[in-house]
Design a protein around this motif. Sequence first.
Motif, PDB file in Angstrom:
ATOM      1  N   GLY A 126       1.555  50.933  72.453  1.00 43.75           N
ATOM      2  CA  GLY A 126       0.450  51.745  72.000  1.00 43.75           C
ATOM      3  C   GLY A 126       0.636  53.232  72.177  1.00 43.75           C
ATOM      4  O   GLY A 126      -0.279  54.015  71.911  1.00 43.75           O
ATOM      5  N   LYS A 127       1.818  53.667  72.611  1.00 47.45           N
ATOM      6  CA  LYS A 127       2.077  55.070  72.892  1.00 47.45           C
ATOM      7  C   LYS A 127       2.732  55.753  71.691  1.00 47.45           C
ATOM      8  O   LYS A 127       3.412  55.127  70.885  1.00 47.45           O
ATOM      9  CB  LYS A 127       3.009  55.212  74.100  1.00 47.45           C
ATOM     10  N   ARG A 128       2.534  57.067  71.608  1.00 54.69           N
ATOM     11  CA  ARG A 128       3.236  57.882  70.613  1.00 54.69           C
ATOM     12  C   ARG A 128       4.465  58.473  71.270  1.00 54.69           C
ATOM     13  O   ARG A 128       4.380  59.030  72.375  1.00 54.69           O
ATOM     14  CB  ARG A 128       2.331  58.997  70.087  1.00 54.69           C
ATOM     15  N   VAL A 129       5.615  58.353  70.601  1.00 56.15           N
ATOM     16  CA  VAL A 129       6.874  58.760  71.214  1.00 56.15           C
ATOM     17  C   VAL A 129       7.764  59.487  70.217  1.00 56.15           C
ATOM     18  O   VAL A 129       7.575  59.408  69.002  1.00 56.15           O
ATOM     19  CB  VAL A 129       7.650  57.548  71.781  1.00 56.15           C
ATOM     20  N   ALA A 130       8.754  60.169  70.761  1.00 56.25           N
ATOM     21  CA  ALA A 130       9.834  60.758  69.960  1.00 56.25           C
ATOM     22  C   ALA A 130      11.135  60.075  70.329  1.00 56.25           C
ATOM     23  O   ALA A 130      11.299  59.581  71.449  1.00 56.25           O
ATOM     24  CB  ALA A 130       9.940  62.269  70.226  1.00 56.25           C
ATOM     25  N   THR A 131      12.055  60.042  69.385  1.00 57.86           N
ATOM     26  CA  THR A 131      13.400  59.574  69.665  1.00 57.86           C
ATOM     27  C   THR A 131      14.329  60.237  68.655  1.00 57.86           C
ATOM     28  O   THR A 131      13.876  60.980  67.781  1.00 57.86           O
ATOM     29  CB  THR A 131      13.504  58.039  69.594  1.00 57.86           C
ATOM     30  N   ASP A 149       6.931  59.289  66.288  1.00 59.13           N
ATOM     31  CA  ASP A 149       6.848  60.583  65.614  1.00 59.13           C
ATOM     32  C   ASP A 149       8.267  60.993  65.235  1.00 59.13           C
ATOM     33  O   ASP A 149       9.063  61.391  66.087  1.00 59.13           O
ATOM     34  CB  ASP A 149       6.228  61.626  66.554  1.00 59.13           C
ATOM     35  N   ALA A 150       8.583  60.871  63.961  1.00 56.99           N
ATOM     36  CA  ALA A 150       9.954  61.097  63.503  1.00 56.99           C
ATOM     37  C   ALA A 150      10.324  62.566  63.409  1.00 56.99           C
ATOM     38  O   ALA A 150      11.485  62.893  63.189  1.00 56.99           O
ATOM     39  CB  ALA A 150      10.155  60.435  62.136  1.00 56.99           C
ATOM     40  N   ASN A 151       9.359  63.454  63.596  1.00 55.68           N
ATOM     41  CA  ASN A 151       9.627  64.871  63.416  1.00 55.68           C
ATOM     42  C   ASN A 151       9.724  65.657  64.710  1.00 55.68           C
ATOM     43  O   ASN A 151      10.479  66.624  64.796  1.00 55.68           O
ATOM     44  CB  ASN A 151       8.531  65.497  62.534  1.00 55.68           C
ATOM     45  N   ALA A 152       8.944  65.274  65.702  1.00 53.71           N
ATOM     46  CA  ALA A 152       8.787  66.117  66.886  1.00 53.71           C
ATOM     47  C   ALA A 152      10.065  66.246  67.706  1.00 53.71           C
ATOM     48  O   ALA A 152      10.850  65.303  67.830  1.00 53.71           O
ATOM     49  CB  ALA A 152       7.674  65.567  67.774  1.00 53.71           C
ATOM     50  N   VAL A 153      10.241  67.428  68.286  1.00 57.49           N
ATOM     51  CA  VAL A 153      11.330  67.656  69.240  1.00 57.49           C
ATOM     52  C   VAL A 153      11.069  66.851  70.514  1.00 57.49           C
ATOM     53  O   VAL A 153      11.963  66.223  71.057  1.00 57.49           O
ATOM     54  CB  VAL A 153      11.456  69.158  69.552  1.00 57.49           C
ATOM     55  N   PHE A 154       9.828  66.899  70.999  1.00 55.14           N
ATOM     56  CA  PHE A 154       9.428  66.016  72.096  1.00 55.14           C
ATOM     57  C   PHE A 154       7.937  65.762  71.995  1.00 55.14           C
ATOM     58  O   PHE A 154       7.198  66.510  71.341  1.00 55.14           O
ATOM     59  CB  PHE A 154       9.805  66.579  73.472  1.00 55.14           C
ATOM     60  N   VAL A 155       7.491  64.691  72.630  1.00 58.40           N
ATOM     61  CA  VAL A 155       6.088  64.279  72.587  1.00 58.40           C
ATOM     62  C   VAL A 155       5.617  64.017  74.008  1.00 58.40           C
ATOM     63  O   VAL A 155       6.325  63.395  74.802  1.00 58.40           O
ATOM     64  CB  VAL A 155       5.912  62.997  71.740  1.00 58.40           C
ATOM     65  N   THR A 156       4.421  64.507  74.324  1.00 61.42           N
ATOM     66  CA  THR A 156       3.804  64.171  75.612  1.00 61.42           C
ATOM     67  C   THR A 156       2.531  63.392  75.339  1.00 61.42           C
ATOM     68  O   THR A 156       1.748  63.750  74.457  1.00 61.42           O
ATOM     69  CB  THR A 156       3.474  65.438  76.422  1.00 61.42           C
ATOM     70  N   GLU A 157       2.343  62.338  76.073  1.00 58.38           N
ATOM     71  CA  GLU A 157       1.115  61.545  75.984  1.00 58.38           C
ATOM     72  C   GLU A 157       0.761  61.081  77.389  1.00 58.38           C
ATOM     73  O   GLU A 157       1.361  60.143  77.925  1.00 58.38           O
ATOM     74  CB  GLU A 157       1.300  60.357  75.042  1.00 58.38           C
ATOM     75  N   VAL A 166      19.650  64.683  72.920  1.00 58.01           N
ATOM     76  CA  VAL A 166      20.713  65.676  73.032  1.00 58.01           C
ATOM     77  C   VAL A 166      20.094  67.004  73.474  1.00 58.01           C
ATOM     78  O   VAL A 166      19.525  67.083  74.555  1.00 58.01           O
ATOM     79  CB  VAL A 166      21.521  65.794  71.721  1.00 58.01           C
ATOM     80  N   THR A 167      20.160  68.050  72.664  1.00 58.75           N
ATOM     81  CA  THR A 167      19.684  69.355  73.124  1.00 58.75           C
ATOM     82  C   THR A 167      18.174  69.411  73.299  1.00 58.75           C
ATOM     83  O   THR A 167      17.670  70.288  74.012  1.00 58.75           O
ATOM     84  CB  THR A 167      20.104  70.467  72.149  1.00 58.75           C
ATOM     85  N   THR A 168      17.414  68.513  72.679  1.00 59.69           N
ATOM     86  CA  THR A 168      15.963  68.542  72.850  1.00 59.69           C
ATOM     87  C   THR A 168      15.558  68.170  74.273  1.00 59.69           C
ATOM     88  O   THR A 168      14.423  68.442  74.679  1.00 59.69           O
ATOM     89  CB  THR A 168      15.254  67.599  71.857  1.00 59.69           C
ATOM     90  N   GLY A 169      16.471  67.558  75.015  1.00 62.39           N
ATOM     91  CA  GLY A 169      16.195  67.307  76.431  1.00 62.39           C
ATOM     92  C   GLY A 169      16.011  68.611  77.190  1.00 62.39           C
ATOM     93  O   GLY A 169      15.273  68.672  78.183  1.00 62.39           O
ATOM     94  N   ILE A 170      16.677  69.674  76.737  1.00 61.51           N
ATOM     95  CA  ILE A 170      16.491  70.992  77.342  1.00 61.51           C
ATOM     96  C   ILE A 170      15.075  71.479  77.075  1.00 61.51           C
ATOM     97  O   ILE A 170      14.378  71.956  77.983  1.00 61.51           O
ATOM     98  CB  ILE A 170      17.514  72.000  76.784  1.00 61.51           C
ATOM     99  N   ASP A 171      14.622  71.374  75.832  1.00 63.66           N
ATOM    100  CA  ASP A 171      13.284  71.826  75.479  1.00 63.66           C
ATOM    101  C   ASP A 171      12.211  71.082  76.279  1.00 63.66           C
ATOM    102  O   ASP A 171      11.269  71.702  76.787  1.00 63.66           O
ATOM    103  CB  ASP A 171      13.041  71.620  73.985  1.00 63.66           C
ATOM    104  N   MET A 172      12.354  69.776  76.388  1.00 68.32           N
ATOM    105  CA  MET A 172      11.351  69.004  77.106  1.00 68.32           C
ATOM    106  C   MET A 172      11.376  69.319  78.598  1.00 68.32           C
ATOM    107  O   MET A 172      10.320  69.456  79.237  1.00 68.32           O
ATOM    108  CB  MET A 172      11.561  67.498  76.882  1.00 68.32           C
ATOM    109  N   SER A 173      12.561  69.464  79.158  1.00 66.89           N
ATOM    110  CA  SER A 173      12.665  69.791  80.579  1.00 66.89           C
ATOM    111  C   SER A 173      12.085  71.171  80.871  1.00 66.89           C
ATOM    112  O   SER A 173      11.432  71.381  81.900  1.00 66.89           O
ATOM    113  CB  SER A 173      14.126  69.718  81.036  1.00 66.89           C
ATOM    114  N   LEU A 174      12.319  72.118  79.966  1.00 65.16           N
ATOM    115  CA  LEU A 174      11.723  73.444  80.124  1.00 65.16           C
ATOM    116  C   LEU A 174      10.204  73.366  80.080  1.00 65.16           C
ATOM    117  O   LEU A 174       9.513  74.083  80.820  1.00 65.16           O
ATOM    118  CB  LEU A 174      12.227  74.385  79.035  1.00 65.16           C
ATOM    119  N   ALA A 175       9.666  72.511  79.220  1.00 66.21           N
ATOM    120  CA  ALA A 175       8.215  72.339  79.153  1.00 66.21           C
ATOM    121  C   ALA A 175       7.688  71.747  80.464  1.00 66.21           C
ATOM    122  O   ALA A 175       6.596  72.115  80.925  1.00 66.21           O
ATOM    123  CB  ALA A 175       7.843  71.449  77.979  1.00 66.21           C
ATOM    124  N   MET A 176       8.441  70.847  81.069  1.00 60.53           N
ATOM    125  CA  MET A 176       8.041  70.295  82.363  1.00 60.53           C
ATOM    126  C   MET A 176       8.024  71.384  83.435  1.00 60.53           C
ATOM    127  O   MET A 176       7.092  71.480  84.240  1.00 60.53           O
ATOM    128  CB  MET A 176       8.996  69.170  82.773  1.00 60.53           C
TER     129      MET A 176
END
Length: 328
Positions: A126-131, A149-157, A166-176
């Motif tokens: 039931g969760k919204r996710v990125a991959t 979500d086929a478009n998002a760099v990362f998703v938080t729920e 790959v590089t989007t792990g940097i973006d998500m970690s920076l958001a954390m």
Amino acid sequence: MSPPLNIALLAFPRCQVLDVTAPAMVFQAANDALGNMHYHVHILSADGGPIDTSSAVTLVTKSIHELDPSLVDTLLVAGGDEAGLQLLTANETVRRWAVKSSKVARRYGSICTGTFALADFGLLDGKRVATHWSACTTLAERWPDIIVDANAVFVTEGNLWTSAGVTTGIDMSLAMVAADLGDTVANLIARRLVLYARRPGYQSQFSAVLNAQSQAEAPFAELIEWIRENLTQQLDVPTLAARVSMSERTFLRHFARSMGETPARFIETLRLDQTRVYLASGMSLKEIAAKVGYLTAAQLSKAFDRRFGMSPLLFRELHRRGGCDAAG
């Protein structure tokens, strides 16, 4: 002083090395920026020891048994190839440890195809996710209850964080890090890593520039890069046609055939994509307009509203509240 927050990065044979090392680098960079150990980064695998990744790099890992799941603050599962993921999810000890960690952790999630492991562990119903873009269809078909979500760099729920890989792990970690320590620290890390910009989660996995360059006929690939670097210039058809040594009529015909849209529409897309990045950074609308090639903030607002159905200021407010996917 409070004890460091335990960041558990779960790796496995044939995982993607950047899915592990990119978040590790960001969290360690936060420690460096603060001058103390705010995060304790653990690179873990089922049994510990060296593991071969899919990138000709061997990682030295610790066993999951060395970190009590009740002490995990943040759990992130790396992505990798299908064979590696199958070995990971078939290991009942790993499954129990990951599920227990996710239940008590302040946040948990995945990088890239690590979503498949979380789904197999029953943690995404039931969760919204990125991959990763190449795995979106398979993930959605295999687990219909998951919203992909086929478009998002990362998703938080809630406390679930998933990134495209790959590089989007940097973006998500920076958001954390930004959520924990504020934007100033996150921006300092981004600058140290020489990032072009911190990408918010709603941003597409593919930039307009990358999409265009991947399909562009010669000589438009180089022209697209020149346009991106010169958004403040006069980018009319005579100027662009002259750069590729074509007549205006020939240029219009070939550009539309190659790109699937007019030059004016394409340039507006580049300008508005960059506007969204600047809006997330807190820059004023007047400053943004000057940087992306609009004469006034009002002109930019009109174009933005026409494209996204909302004003730039509303977009910024939605982003601050975490609801910015409405314009993604």
